[in-house]
Scaffold this motif. Sequence first.
Motif, PDB file in Angstrom:
ATOM      1  N   MET A 547       0.847  -1.206   0.000  1.00  0.00           N
ATOM      2  CA  MET A 547       0.000   0.000   0.000  1.00  0.00           C
ATOM      3  C   MET A 547       0.879   1.251   0.000  1.00  0.00           C
ATOM      4  SD  MET A 547      -3.109  -0.865  -0.236  1.00  0.00           S
ATOM      5  CE  MET A 547      -3.831  -2.519  -0.361  1.00  0.00           C
ATOM      6  N   ILE A 548       1.721   1.323  -1.024  1.00  0.00           N
ATOM      7  CA  ILE A 548       2.664   2.434  -1.161  1.00  0.00           C
ATOM      8  C   ILE A 548       2.007   3.547  -1.968  1.00  0.00           C
ATOM      9  CG2 ILE A 548       4.925   3.114  -2.045  1.00  0.00           C
ATOM     10  CD1 ILE A 548       5.691   0.082  -1.843  1.00  0.00           C
ATOM     11  N   PHE A 549       1.814   4.704  -1.348  1.00  0.00           N
ATOM     12  CA  PHE A 549       1.229   5.858  -2.022  1.00  0.00           C
ATOM     13  C   PHE A 549       2.363   6.656  -2.660  1.00  0.00           C
ATOM     14  CE2 PHE A 549      -2.079   4.410   0.641  1.00  0.00           C
ATOM     15  CZ  PHE A 549      -3.281   4.925   0.160  1.00  0.00           C
ATOM     16  N   VAL A 550       2.485   6.549  -3.963  1.00  0.00           N
ATOM     17  CA  VAL A 550       3.591   7.168  -4.691  1.00  0.00           C
ATOM     18  C   VAL A 550       3.292   8.646  -4.926  1.00  0.00           C
ATOM     19  CG1 VAL A 550       4.993   7.064  -6.790  1.00  0.00           C
ATOM     20  CG2 VAL A 550       4.027   4.960  -5.815  1.00  0.00           C
ATOM     21  N   ASP A 551       4.328   9.458  -4.830  1.00  0.00           N
ATOM     22  CA  ASP A 551       4.170  10.876  -5.158  1.00  0.00           C
ATOM     23  C   ASP A 551       3.735  10.986  -6.620  1.00  0.00           C
ATOM     24  OD1 ASP A 551       4.292  13.588  -5.566  1.00  0.00           O
ATOM     25  OD2 ASP A 551       6.389  13.818  -4.964  1.00  0.00           O
ATOM     26  N   PRO A 552       2.545  11.522  -6.884  1.00  0.00           N
ATOM     27  CA  PRO A 552       2.057  11.581  -8.267  1.00  0.00           C
ATOM     28  C   PRO A 552       2.938  12.435  -9.164  1.00  0.00           C
ATOM     29  CG  PRO A 552       0.672  12.930  -6.832  1.00  0.00           C
ATOM     30  CD  PRO A 552       1.577  12.134  -5.942  1.00  0.00           C
ATOM     31  N   LEU A 553       3.621  13.413  -8.583  1.00  0.00           N
ATOM     32  CA  LEU A 553       4.509  14.248  -9.380  1.00  0.00           C
ATOM     33  C   LEU A 553       5.621  13.407 -10.006  1.00  0.00           C
ATOM     34  CD1 LEU A 553       5.398  17.081 -10.316  1.00  0.00           C
ATOM     35  CD2 LEU A 553       6.736  17.249  -8.196  1.00  0.00           C
ATOM     36  N   PHE A 554       6.147  12.457  -9.252  1.00  0.00           N
ATOM     37  CA  PHE A 554       7.226  11.606  -9.765  1.00  0.00           C
ATOM     38  C   PHE A 554       6.727  10.770 -10.943  1.00  0.00           C
ATOM     39  CE2 PHE A 554       9.921   7.834  -9.839  1.00  0.00           C
ATOM     40  CZ  PHE A 554      11.198   8.399  -9.780  1.00  0.00           C
ATOM     41  N   GLN A 555       5.521  10.202 -10.806  1.00  0.00           N
ATOM     42  CA  GLN A 555       4.991   9.380 -11.889  1.00  0.00           C
ATOM     43  C   GLN A 555       4.702  10.223 -13.125  1.00  0.00           C
ATOM     44  OE1 GLN A 555       1.741   7.238  -9.836  1.00  0.00           O
ATOM     45  NE2 GLN A 555       3.047   5.425  -9.870  1.00  0.00           N
ATOM     46  N   ARG A 556       4.185  11.421 -12.926  1.00  0.00           N
ATOM     47  CA  ARG A 556       3.915  12.292 -14.072  1.00  0.00           C
ATOM     48  C   ARG A 556       5.209  12.639 -14.814  1.00  0.00           C
ATOM     49  NH1 ARG A 556       0.745  16.610 -16.060  1.00  0.00           N
ATOM     50  NH2 ARG A 556       1.945  17.433 -17.826  1.00  0.00           N
ATOM     51  N   ILE A 557       6.225  12.995 -14.078  1.00  0.00           N
ATOM     52  CA  ILE A 557       7.477  13.391 -14.719  1.00  0.00           C
ATOM     53  C   ILE A 557       8.153  12.195 -15.381  1.00  0.00           C
ATOM     54  CG2 ILE A 557       9.817  14.219 -14.230  1.00  0.00           C
ATOM     55  CD1 ILE A 557       8.539  16.246 -12.340  1.00  0.00           C
ATOM     56  N   LEU A 558       8.021  11.004 -14.788  1.00  0.00           N
ATOM     57  CA  LEU A 558       8.559   9.802 -15.421  1.00  0.00           C
ATOM     58  C   LEU A 558       7.936   9.612 -16.802  1.00  0.00           C
ATOM     59  CD1 LEU A 558      10.171   7.180 -15.480  1.00  0.00           C
ATOM     60  CD2 LEU A 558       8.345   6.104 -14.139  1.00  0.00           C
ATOM     61  N   VAL A 559       6.604   9.758 -16.887  1.00  0.00           N
ATOM     62  CA  VAL A 559       5.922   9.633 -18.178  1.00  0.00           C
ATOM     63  C   VAL A 559       6.399  10.717 -19.140  1.00  0.00           C
ATOM     64  CG1 VAL A 559       3.682   9.753 -19.347  1.00  0.00           C
ATOM     65  CG2 VAL A 559       3.901   8.504 -17.189  1.00  0.00           C
ATOM     66  N   ASP A 560       6.494  11.956 -18.640  1.00  0.00           N
ATOM     67  CA  ASP A 560       6.922  13.070 -19.500  1.00  0.00           C
ATOM     68  C   ASP A 560       8.331  12.841 -20.054  1.00  0.00           C
ATOM     69  OD1 ASP A 560       4.535  14.311 -19.078  1.00  0.00           O
ATOM     70  OD2 ASP A 560       5.311  15.841 -17.706  1.00  0.00           O
ATOM     71  N   VAL A 561       9.241  12.416 -19.189  1.00  0.00           N
ATOM     72  CA  VAL A 561      10.618  12.202 -19.628  1.00  0.00           C
ATOM     73  C   VAL A 561      10.684  11.098 -20.669  1.00  0.00           C
ATOM     74  CG1 VAL A 561      12.910  11.416 -18.895  1.00  0.00           C
ATOM     75  CG2 VAL A 561      11.656  13.079 -17.509  1.00  0.00           C
ATOM     76  N   VAL A 562       9.985  10.014 -20.431  1.00  0.00           N
ATOM     77  CA  VAL A 562      10.002   8.888 -21.372  1.00  0.00           C
ATOM     78  C   VAL A 562       9.400   9.301 -22.716  1.00  0.00           C
ATOM     79  CG1 VAL A 562       9.009   6.624 -21.850  1.00  0.00           C
ATOM     80  CG2 VAL A 562      10.049   7.088 -19.623  1.00  0.00           C
ATOM     81  N   ARG A 563       8.333  10.065 -22.657  1.00  0.00           N
ATOM     82  CA  ARG A 563       7.688  10.487 -23.903  1.00  0.00           C
ATOM     83  C   ARG A 563       8.435  11.637 -24.577  1.00  0.00           C
ATOM     84  NH1 ARG A 563       1.233  10.203 -22.220  1.00  0.00           N
ATOM     85  NH2 ARG A 563       0.950   8.023 -22.874  1.00  0.00           N
ATOM     86  N   GLY A 564       9.251  12.311 -23.804  1.00  0.00           N
ATOM     87  CA  GLY A 564       9.971  13.430 -24.378  1.00  0.00           C
ATOM     88  C   GLY A 564       9.128  14.668 -24.520  1.00  0.00           C
ATOM     89  N   SER A 565       7.987  14.679 -23.829  1.00  0.00           N
ATOM     90  CA  SER A 565       7.094  15.847 -23.876  1.00  0.00           C
ATOM     91  C   SER A 565       6.269  15.853 -22.602  1.00  0.00           C
ATOM     92  CB  SER A 565       6.168  15.771 -25.087  1.00  0.00           C
ATOM     93  OG  SER A 565       5.265  14.679 -24.937  1.00  0.00           O
ATOM     94  N   SER A 566       5.406  16.838 -22.456  1.00  0.00           N
ATOM     95  CA  SER A 566       4.556  16.945 -21.266  1.00  0.00           C
ATOM     96  C   SER A 566       3.167  16.395 -21.510  1.00  0.00           C
ATOM     97  CB  SER A 566       4.453  18.412 -20.825  1.00  0.00           C
ATOM     98  OG  SER A 566       3.896  19.188 -21.866  1.00  0.00           O
ATOM     99  N   GLY A 567       2.971  15.729 -22.615  1.00  0.00           N
ATOM    100  CA  GLY A 567       1.644  15.187 -22.901  1.00  0.00           C
ATOM    101  C   GLY A 567       1.744  14.057 -23.890  1.00  0.00           C
ATOM    102  N   SER A 568       0.587  13.562 -24.329  1.00  0.00           N
ATOM    103  CA  SER A 568       0.550  12.467 -25.275  1.00  0.00           C
ATOM    104  C   SER A 568       0.125  12.991 -26.635  1.00  0.00           C
ATOM    105  CB  SER A 568      -0.416  11.386 -24.795  1.00  0.00           C
ATOM    106  OG  SER A 568      -1.714  11.922 -24.689  1.00  0.00           O
ATOM    107  N   SER A 569       0.333  12.194 -27.653  1.00  0.00           N
ATOM    108  CA  SER A 569      -0.074  12.553 -29.003  1.00  0.00           C
ATOM    109  C   SER A 569      -0.958  11.450 -29.558  1.00  0.00           C
ATOM    110  CB  SER A 569       1.160  12.744 -29.876  1.00  0.00           C
ATOM    111  OG  SER A 569       1.869  11.515 -29.982  1.00  0.00           O
ATOM    112  N   ASN A 570      -1.286  11.551 -30.844  1.00  0.00           N
ATOM    113  CA  ASN A 570      -2.137  10.521 -31.443  1.00  0.00           C
ATOM    114  C   ASN A 570      -1.410   9.196 -31.551  1.00  0.00           C
ATOM    115  OD1 ASN A 570      -4.313  12.258 -31.770  1.00  0.00           O
ATOM    116  ND2 ASN A 570      -3.594  12.983 -33.764  1.00  0.00           N
ATOM    117  N   SER A 571      -0.110   9.228 -31.514  1.00  0.00           N
ATOM    118  CA  SER A 571       0.684   8.010 -31.560  1.00  0.00           C
ATOM    119  C   SER A 571       1.622   7.995 -30.359  1.00  0.00           C
ATOM    120  CB  SER A 571       1.506   7.965 -32.854  1.00  0.00           C
ATOM    121  OG  SER A 571       2.319   6.814 -32.891  1.00  0.00           O
ATOM    122  N   TRP A 572       1.852   6.818 -29.810  1.00  0.00           N
ATOM    123  CA  TRP A 572       2.695   6.767 -28.634  1.00  0.00           C
ATOM    124  C   TRP A 572       4.096   7.246 -28.975  1.00  0.00           C
ATOM    125  CZ3 TRP A 572       7.038   3.677 -28.570  1.00  0.00           C
ATOM    126  CH2 TRP A 572       7.099   2.634 -29.501  1.00  0.00           C
TER     127      TRP A 572
END
Length: 801
Positions: A547-572
């Motif tokens: 029951m580990i409550f992860v800092d949502p900011l960390f998860q958001r930035i992980l997604v942003d860094v991996v995607r190379g942007s701050s959001g998603s597009s029509n294609s991954w």
Amino acid sequence: MSTLFKHLRVHQIFGANTDVGKTVLTSALVRASASRNNKVFYLKPVSTGPPQDADDRHITRYAGSHKHLLHTDCLFRYEEPVSPHLAAQLALERNGVKGAIPSDRTLVDSIANYIRRCSSSSPQAAHLFVETAGGVHSPTLSGTSQLDCYRPLLLPTILIGDAKLGGISSTISSYESLLLRGYSIDAVLLFRDVYYRNWEYLKPYFEERGIHLAAIDYPPPRIADLEEDLVSTEQYYQTLVPQNGRSDIYEVIDCLDACHTRRIQELDSLPRRTLDTVWWPFVQHGLVKSEKDVTVIDSAASDFFSIYSSHETTQGSLLTPQFDGSASWWTQALGHAHPELTLAAAGAAGRYGHVMFPQATHLPALKLAERLVHDGPGKGWATRAFFSDDGSTAMEVALKMALRAYTIRYGKRLDAQAKKNLGIIGLKGSYHGDTIGSMDACEEGVYTCEWHNAKGYWFEPPTISIQQGKIIVSLPPALMATMGSTTSDIDVGSLSWAYDVPIRLDTPLAEVYREYIARTLQNLKVNGGLELAAVVLEPLVMGAGGMIFVDPLFQRILVDVVRGSSGSSNSWTGLPIIFDEVFVGLYRIGMESTGPLLGVYPDISVNAKILTGGLVPMAITLASDSIFKAFMSNNKTDALLHGHSYTAHPIGCAVANKTLDIIEKLVETQHWTDAQEKWVKTSCGGRNNVWSFWDPDFVNTLSRMPKVDELMTLGTVLAIKFKDEQGGYGSHSAQTLLQSIKGSVLDEQSVSPAPGGAPFGINYRTLGNVAYFMTSLNTPSATIRSVEDRIWNALDKSLAS
């Protein structure tokens, strides 16, 4: 909740219709019971009509020579000879009163209290008959069907069949309605009509199902002269219940007694038989010392189990209520035995059973797919829904989708061996199920097996918790080193701030996260080794990992860094992102999906658990269009060649649709609004999508207790981490500290939240030194407050030990 006594045999009497002879045949049963020197109780919960014609008076009048052994009672009496709901309303109108109709809970508690009084007043063998009104679905005082109102009591049942024209149908329909709600029908009685002869058809029908049926002669026609009618009716009962103790009615009494004895014997045998045969999940059998360690669940209703003990409790019952504190492994959304879900399952089973799904469709599956994709957790990003069996298999599907999408895009530079070794990016403490592929998407740990081959890299995430009343973000050592900090804890002020991801994106901590994640991923790339092909996250809360409550900011930035942007597009972009929302999805933590809070959406997500309200297993993997198209070609072997025998089984789909229907209404209720407003007003500073059913004052107080290291809550979930040097999954500290709450206890000044008002225990699960508690989405606030009191009292008393 259901009650069961060794010396008091209780049966509830339902009728297949009005005017089928419930009271006449109950009188015969009462008389036969008393003639064997049993103390006999008769209860009419609700009576309508003139007092002189009341059923309890008829029972008393014709009790025979053993009348001194009989005690009758009626709880709610109304003079209008109409349906109970209307009689109660007319009584209010006549007296000029509004809104005072007794609730279902009041009625059920009154019956339960009466049963307990009967038990305590009769140490010797006794029988109790509880006679209902009208047919099985006749309304109670509130307007609820009797079957649903009385269901929490789940008393063994006698069905009085209909001997008239159409009675075969009404009797079988009544039986099926009882069966659908879990009632045990021990006997069927009906009059022997020589013209329609319904008993001839019904006797083999019920005996094939192991149910005793008795056909009883009709009573004589009424005589205008009252005295003559009394004599005639008395002679009739003497014929039905002769002094020699041999007749069809006595056979019914023998049958009822045998059913009662057999039920207790079977419940008694369950622990030993289970220990001899069953291999439990997540249980060390070496620690199960005796049969007393086996929890025998006789039935369940709402948020409570009925737990069997071979020794009578202080209330005299062999059954005691126990709050389902883990929502039955996170599946319960609407409480146990919800009649609407049962009927949805029965309807789909009757219409379809199970049907093949490849290149086919049926309405329950299509409706579910459309609402999840277009209006539910997939809204705005998903275009496809893939059906599977449970959360673990749905995660296998998600991994297959992501790896194929990655391979299609980058496969030209990968040889066959490299493709087999593709890894994922995840978080330490994650858990995605017990199938081999899902386990390989996690680090090696207590759940993995010899074949486990961890494939990936797992960041140790920062976490959020409440410590000493403060909202704390705790940093792992690697991040502390990055910041040059000597302390791991950052006080962020409020939950509102902690979960306001858009605002926090511009903070120094966000930049620390961003640099740390980017540098780590760059180092992994430079140093070679595993090729990373997807990101797999349990958003916000990692369940089985503690029951580990992860800092949502960390998860958001992980997604942003991996995607190379701050959001998603029509294609991954970057890597496919998988959200494992098996635990957190569909309002378990107060929100339908985590994407809106994080501000980013996945390319693939998984939902299960709450999806079907805890009734049947089913899971859905949602995918974006770009993921779906990775499998499109003219070659069949390029398709997603994955499936399960029960893919999109209609029963699961129908139940899921009904569950979602009910949840849509629940989120608009005052119960939810009140809980949300409490957190908005508290110093913790919640918001509409960051709140809990658990009281903020209770949470604050608990976080300051000496033995509590930290705790956290969202939605239905409360997780308490206790101070323990050993810690981890092998710790017994949480189990030991809270052991006392399992017992059936009720403060003298409190009202039990369990149906029937009996003292209750709490069934809960622990993850080492972490104890967690979970409600349903509709658990009454009074129930939650009672559970909070029990938790607090247990920990308070532990301070003295």
